[in-house]
Each structure stands twice: as structure tokens, then as C-alpha cells.
Motif scaffolding. Structure first.
Motif, short mmCIF file in Angstrom:
data_model
loop_
_atom_site.label_atom_id
_atom_site.label_comp_id
_atom_site.label_asym_id
_atom_site.label_seq_id
_atom_site.Cartn_x
_atom_site.Cartn_y
_atom_site.Cartn_z
N GLN A 221 0.86 -1.17 0.00
CA GLN A 221 0.00 0.00 0.00
C GLN A 221 0.90 1.23 0.00
O GLN A 221 1.76 1.38 0.87
N THR A 222 0.74 2.09 -1.00
CA THR A 222 1.47 3.35 -1.00
C THR A 222 0.53 4.45 -0.50
O THR A 222 -0.66 4.22 -0.29
N TYR A 223 1.06 5.66 -0.32
CA TYR A 223 0.30 6.72 0.34
C TYR A 223 0.47 8.03 -0.43
O TYR A 223 1.48 8.27 -1.07
N ARG A 224 -0.53 8.87 -0.31
CA ARG A 224 -0.51 10.15 -0.99
C ARG A 224 0.60 11.04 -0.44
O ARG A 224 0.83 11.11 0.77
N GLN A 225 1.31 11.70 -1.37
CA GLN A 225 2.38 12.60 -0.95
C GLN A 225 2.69 13.59 -2.07
O GLN A 225 2.75 13.22 -3.23
N GLY A 226 2.89 14.85 -1.68
CA GLY A 226 3.38 15.86 -2.60
C GLY A 226 4.83 16.16 -2.30
O GLY A 226 5.59 15.26 -1.93
N ASN A 227 5.23 17.41 -2.43
CA ASN A 227 6.59 17.77 -2.08
C ASN A 227 6.82 17.64 -0.58
O ASN A 227 5.89 17.78 0.23
N ILE A 228 8.08 17.41 -0.21
CA ILE A 228 8.45 17.28 1.20
C ILE A 228 9.57 18.27 1.50
O ILE A 228 10.10 18.93 0.60
N TYR A 229 9.91 18.36 2.78
CA TYR A 229 11.02 19.21 3.21
C TYR A 229 12.07 18.31 3.81
O TYR A 229 11.77 17.45 4.65
N GLY A 230 13.33 18.48 3.38
CA GLY A 230 14.35 17.63 3.95
C GLY A 230 15.74 18.01 3.49
O GLY A 230 15.93 18.81 2.57
N GLY A 231 16.71 17.39 4.16
CA GLY A 231 18.12 17.63 3.84
C GLY A 231 18.97 17.33 5.05
O GLY A 231 18.58 16.56 5.94
N ASN A 232 20.12 17.97 5.12
CA ASN A 232 21.09 17.70 6.19
C ASN A 232 21.48 18.97 6.93
O ASN A 232 21.56 20.05 6.34
N LEU A 233 21.72 18.82 8.21
CA LEU A 233 22.38 19.83 9.02
C LEU A 233 23.73 19.27 9.43
O LEU A 233 23.82 18.11 9.87
N VAL A 234 24.79 20.05 9.28
CA VAL A 234 26.14 19.61 9.64
C VAL A 234 26.68 20.52 10.74
O VAL A 234 26.57 21.75 10.65
N PHE A 235 27.27 19.90 11.76
CA PHE A 235 27.81 20.63 12.91
C PHE A 235 29.27 20.23 13.14
O PHE A 235 29.60 19.04 13.08
N THR A 236 30.10 21.19 13.43
CA THR A 236 31.46 20.89 13.86
C THR A 236 31.40 20.35 15.28
O THR A 236 30.74 20.92 16.15
N ARG A 237 32.10 19.26 15.53
CA ARG A 237 32.00 18.60 16.83
C ARG A 237 32.82 19.33 17.89
O ARG A 237 34.00 19.64 17.69
N THR A 238 32.19 19.62 19.00
CA THR A 238 32.86 20.06 20.22
C THR A 238 32.16 19.35 21.37
O THR A 238 31.04 18.84 21.20
N PRO A 239 32.75 19.30 22.56
CA PRO A 239 32.04 18.71 23.70
C PRO A 239 30.70 19.39 23.97
O PRO A 239 29.72 18.72 24.34
N GLU A 240 30.64 20.71 23.76
CA GLU A 240 29.39 21.42 23.97
C GLU A 240 28.34 21.02 22.94
O GLU A 240 27.15 20.86 23.28
N THR A 241 28.78 20.84 21.69
CA THR A 241 27.85 20.39 20.64
C THR A 241 27.34 19.00 20.95
O THR A 241 26.15 18.71 20.76
N ASP A 242 28.22 18.12 21.41
CA ASP A 242 27.78 16.77 21.81
C ASP A 242 26.62 16.86 22.78
O ASP A 242 25.57 16.23 22.59
N ALA A 243 26.82 17.62 23.85
CA ALA A 243 25.81 17.70 24.91
C ALA A 243 24.49 18.28 24.39
O ALA A 243 23.40 17.78 24.72
N LYS A 244 24.59 19.32 23.58
CA LYS A 244 23.37 19.98 23.08
C LYS A 244 22.58 19.07 22.13
O LYS A 244 21.35 19.00 22.20
N LEU A 245 23.29 18.37 21.23
CA LEU A 245 22.59 17.54 20.26
C LEU A 245 22.04 16.26 20.91
O LEU A 245 20.96 15.78 20.53
N LEU A 246 22.75 15.72 21.88
CA LEU A 246 22.23 14.55 22.59
C LEU A 246 20.96 14.91 23.36
O LEU A 246 20.00 14.14 23.39
N LYS A 247 20.96 16.09 23.97
CA LYS A 247 19.74 16.55 24.65
C LYS A 247 18.63 16.81 23.64
O LYS A 247 17.46 16.49 23.89
N ALA A 248 19.00 17.38 22.49
CA ALA A 248 17.99 17.71 21.48
C ALA A 248 17.30 16.46 20.95
O ALA A 248 16.08 16.45 20.76
N VAL A 249 18.05 15.38 20.70
CA VAL A 249 17.43 14.16 20.19
C VAL A 249 16.59 13.50 21.27
O VAL A 249 15.51 12.94 20.99
N ARG A 250 17.03 13.58 22.53
CA ARG A 250 16.21 13.06 23.63
C ARG A 250 14.90 13.82 23.72
O ARG A 250 13.81 13.24 23.81
#
Length: 499
Positions: A221-250
Motif C-alpha cells: 500500500q502506497t500513500y498520498r504525498q506531494g513535495n516534502i522538506y528535507g536535507g542535512n544539518l552539519v555541525f562541527t563537533r565540540t564537547p558542547e555540541t555533543d551535549a546539546k545535540l544529545l539533549k535535542a534528540v532526547r
């Protein structure tokens, strides 16, 4: 009887037992059988995600075009003891799961149909097609399929393993949208599995892998869909970035109530390309994203943002940059509960464990180490249950996160040593989770392993609910009583005698 006569007789008997499927299939049918010297053989054999799979050499590669031709091959294989393998897209990097040494390989490449009913959205799809090819063929029809996130992935292995999708919170696993399977069983017969025909087999195929037969058509079964929004975000790794992104995904996994929104939060490091960064995959099923949907991530400050309104076909077709060519690939997985805010420190501890183990690999030639945190909200379990029972049988009790842990590297001689490292990585995550549970800081809940990311040393069926593992074994005993697929080809298998 002379010694030479005896040796000749034994050789004849052994040869008869082993058989020569390649020659026999070529002699009794019009099936395309390619030898190791042919261009078609070399091209198909090179087309694996992991170079160790490509290094295994089948005696021939057969390219059936229909269920009837697959049945012919199975009937010949039944008369001998040759090991064999069945290949869809070659995405699975575990040796012998879709690759073979010294036996025939059945490639489903020529079973690549996409037959859409534009009125109902029901599509008949062959196992040999890849996800970006399906998306391209559906482009402009107004319908989309629930598939994986990397375009080069083959549909066969994806669906048999369950299949995690950007659209899973809306529609469940990729397998949840299968209405019917056409399958060649171990006795060579062609059968149908659906909610009304062979319903036990129908359920077992949804997350049970390749142990029940060769699926030759998926009715989706397929589903109705038009255009979508998507892509990538890239971040330079730092310990602070680690903490912020881990909290963000949680936080996203815990609080997001918009089932059209999906993310993959990936950390990646490599001494080869001097990478130590975070790469996020962003998806919204529609052209207009409600304000604040991805704010937790964009507020961290990406150095690159490629997100835009586009077609799903363009998004998934543009995802193949993640494939690391000419490398050994190890993929593993585990599942963790989403911690409460006061116990969110487990995310930092798990990530520190990954950085410690991945850091020990950085002198490996060509190394790329990555870990992906993928939300597994209860909405996925709910959507899957609404559509069809499956073997995964995920509970709706709480939100979880599926982790995908990868190492890719160049030397094939490092295969065993790196297997030890990846095993230590996922076992370490499981140990951390267990310790936090023992302290009462994490709830105890069913934490299945995701087959599509499973490492060959992992016990996939042991991570299912015991009744589901037994159910799978019982169904296999009915449709394959002699253990033809269990013993002759690779893949995850339930342990015999498990209570």
C-alpha cells in the motif's frame, strides 16, 4: 577394489551430493546463468556495500525473472547440498547473509518491477529494485512508499527486516504496508501470504528475515504525498555540541507529537578525512514545516544546512553519498529507552563510551566510525499495530531510541579484530543501560534489536519477545520442515530449543 577405483567412487558420490546447480539450471531452463568470467557476474559480484561480501566468490550468479524461475532453481538446489545465497541490493554487510563462497548466488536484479494502480495506490514491487528506483518511478503519480532512508538499499532485505522509514511514525515499518507476499517455499512451490492466506507466514515475514523462503513480489500500500522538506544539518563537533545535540534528540523523541517530522542524529569521525562532526538528516512530510519543529537542532548552530522543499525522489536519490566505496562495513544496533530529563546523563555516558571505542580504531586504514541516534517513538509501534501484526511486536509503553553503530575500513584482514571492537561497542551500551536500570534511573521495557542494522554476532531472535521467537521457529518448521533455508544460506536464525 583398487585404491584408485575407491577414490574415484568416493569422489563421484561426493560430487553427486554437492551437485552443480549452475550447470543443471543452465541445461534445463532459459534462466540467465553467468559464470565467473562474464562481465555480468563481475559487475553483480562487485555490487555489495561491504568489500568482504564482494570478496566471496559464488560458483555462478543466476538472474531469475519470475517466481517460476526461482522455483526451478530451488528445485535443483533441493537435489544437492550446495550452500547458496539470495541477493536483493547487497546492502547487508554480514558475510554469507546475501553472499556466498563456492555455491550459487541468486540475484533478484531482474525482478525489478513497480506496477502501480493509480486509483488505489496499491503497487506490486519486485525484490531486486532499489529504493531510489522505486521513488523515481513513483515520482509524479502522487503516491509514495514507506521505504528506508538510503536510496541504494534493496527493497527485499529492507522489508524482510522490518524497515525503518522517515514515515514510520505515520505508517509503521516498511513491512507494515505489505498487503501480500508472493513467495517460493523450500519445497519449490509458489505461495501467497496475506492476512487471509497463510496469515502466520504473513506475520512471520514482517521482521523475520530470509528464513522462510524467497519473496518474489511485494504487494504494497502506497500513500498520498506531494513535495516534502528535507536535507542535512552539519555541525562541527565540540564537547558542547555533543551535549546539546544529545539533549535535542532526547527531547525531540520525548516531546514531538507531529508524526510527519523525522530525524536521524549522527556523529561521525575519521582520521582519513579529518572529520569529527555531527550530520543530521531532517525530514518533514510536506512542504511547510510548522514553526519550532526542528528548533532544538537549528538553535545549536549548524555550519551547513541543505534542507529545502523537494520531491521525496530527489531526497532519497541524493542520500547515496553516505556509502563508503571499497571498504569493509560493519553495522550493529541496539535499542535504549528514552531517559527522563533528570536522568538524561545516560545519553552523555553512552556517547562517551562510543567515542572511547571509536577512538581506539582511528589508526585503522580508511576508518570511518559513526553512531546514529534514531527516534523510536511509541507512535511507530502504534502505527505498525494498526496496520498488521508483525514479528517485532513493539510495545507502545514508552518512547525509545534505535542506535546504529558503524565502522568502515579498508583492510579485509582487520575483519575479525574490528568485529571484536563493534561487539564491545554495542555490548557496552547495553551494559550502561542495564546499570542505569538496576539503579532505578531507567525503566525496564522490551528493547528489540532492529534486524536491518543487526551484526552477525548479535542474537536478533533472542531480543524478540520469547513468544515471538517461538512463533517464528514454529512457522519455519511448517514451511521449511527440513531446514533448507536455515542450514543452506546465511541470516539470523532463532536458536533451537530456546525456551
Amino acid at each position: 577394489m583398487s585404491l584408485l577405483t575407491f577414490v574415484a567412487a568416493v569422489t563421484l558420490l561426493v560430487g553427486s551430493a554437492l551437485g552443480d546447480t549452475c550447470s543443471e539450471v543452465a541445461s534445463i531452463s532459459s534462466i540467465d546463468v553467468q559464470s565467473p568470467s562474464s562481465v555480468s557476474y563481475l559487475r553483480e559480484q562487485a555490487d555489495y556495500w561491504s568489500s568482504t561480501c564482494a570478496a566471496l566468490k559464488p560458483t555462478c550468479i543466476m538472474f531469475p525473472k519470475s517466481a517460476e524461475e526461482v522455483s526451478t532453481i530451488i528445485n535443483v538446489l533441493k537435489s544437492n547440498t550446495e550452500k547458496f545465497a539470495i541477493k536483493s541490493g547487497g546492502h547487508n554487510p554480514n558475510n554469507y547473509f546475501s553472499s556466498v563462497e563456492g555455491g550459487p548466488l541468486i540475484s533478484t536484479q531482474k525482478m525489478d518491477q513497480v506496477l502501480l494502480d493509480p486509483a488505489t495506490g496499491i503497487a506490486k514491487v519486485g525484490p531486486g529494485i532499489r529504493l531510489d528506483e522505486i521513488a523515481a518511478q513513483l515520482q509524479g503519480t502522487g503516491w509514495t512508499f514507506v521505504g528506508g532512508r538510503i536510496g541504494n538499499t534493496g527493497v527485499g532485505g529492507l522489508i524482510l527486516g522490518g524497515g525503518l522509514s522517515y514515515m514510520s511514525a505515520q505508517y509503521g515499518w516498511a513491512a507494515s504496508s505489505v498487503l501480500e507476499y508472493e513467495i517460493v517455499l523450500a519445497n519449490g512451490t509458489i505461495a501467497t501470504a496475506s492476512a487471509t492466506h497463510n496469515p502466520d507466514l504473513f506475520r512471520a515475514l514482517k521482521g523475520g528475515g530470509n528464513m522462510f523462503g524467497v519473496v518474489t513480489t511485494y504487494t504494497l500500500q502506497t500513500y498520498r504525498q506531494g513535495n516534502i522538506y528535507g536535507g542535512n544539518l552539519v555541525f562541527t563537533r565540540t564537547p558542547e555540541t555533543d551535549a546539546k545535540l544529545l539533549k535535542a534528540v532526547r527531547d525531540f523523541t520525548d516531546y514531538n507529537q507531529d508524526n510527519k517530522a523525522a530525524i536521524i542524529v549522527t556523529a561521525e569521525r575519521s582520521t582519513v578525512s579529518l572529520i569529527d562532526s555531527w550530520i543530521l538528516f531532517i525530514f518533514y512530510d510536506g512542504p511547510e514545516v510548522p514553526a519550532g519543529t526542528f528548533k532544538n537542532f537549528t538553535d545549536v548552530g549548524p555550519t551547513l544546512n541543505t534542507c529545502k522543499v523537494q520531491t521525496y525522489s530527489d531526497l532519497i536519490g541524493g542520500s547515496n553519498w553516505v556509502i563508503v566505496k571499497a571498504s569493509v562495513v560493519d553495522i550493529s544496533t541496539t535499542t535504549i529507552p528514552v531517559p527522563s530529563l533528570e536522568n538524561a546523563g545516560i545519553m552523555d555516558e553512552i556517547h562517551a563510551h562510543w567515542r572511547n571505542l571509536s577512538g581506539s580504531t582511528q589508526l585503522e586504514l580508511g576508518i570511518v566510525a559513526s553512531v546514529a541516534y534514531q527516534p523510536f517513538p511509541r507512535a511507530i509501534a502504534r502505527a505498525a499495530r494498526e496496520r498488521s501484526p508483525d514479528l517485532i511486536d513493539a510495545d507502545e509503553d514508552m518512547d525509545k531510541i534505535i542506535m546504529e553503530i558503524n565502522y568502515s575500513f579498508v583492510p579485509q584482514a582487520s575483519y575479525s579484530a574490528m568485529a571484536d571492537t563493534i561487539e564491545a561497542t554495542y555490548n557496552g551500551v547495553d551494559r550502561i543501560v542495564a546499570e542505569w536500570q538496576d539503579q532505578g534511573k531507567l525503566p525496564r521495557t522490551h528493547l528489540p534489536a532492529f534486524m536491518n542494522y543487526g551484526f552477525y554476532r548479535q542474537d536478533y531472535f533472542g531480543r524478540l519477545k520469547p513468544e515471538m521467537a517461538k512463533f517464528a521457529a514454529d512457522v519455519a518448521a511448517v514451511v521449511d520442515p527440513t531446514g533448507f533455508f536455515r542450514d543452506r544460506t546465511g541470516g539470523f536464525r532463532p536458536k533451537v530449543g530456546r525456551s
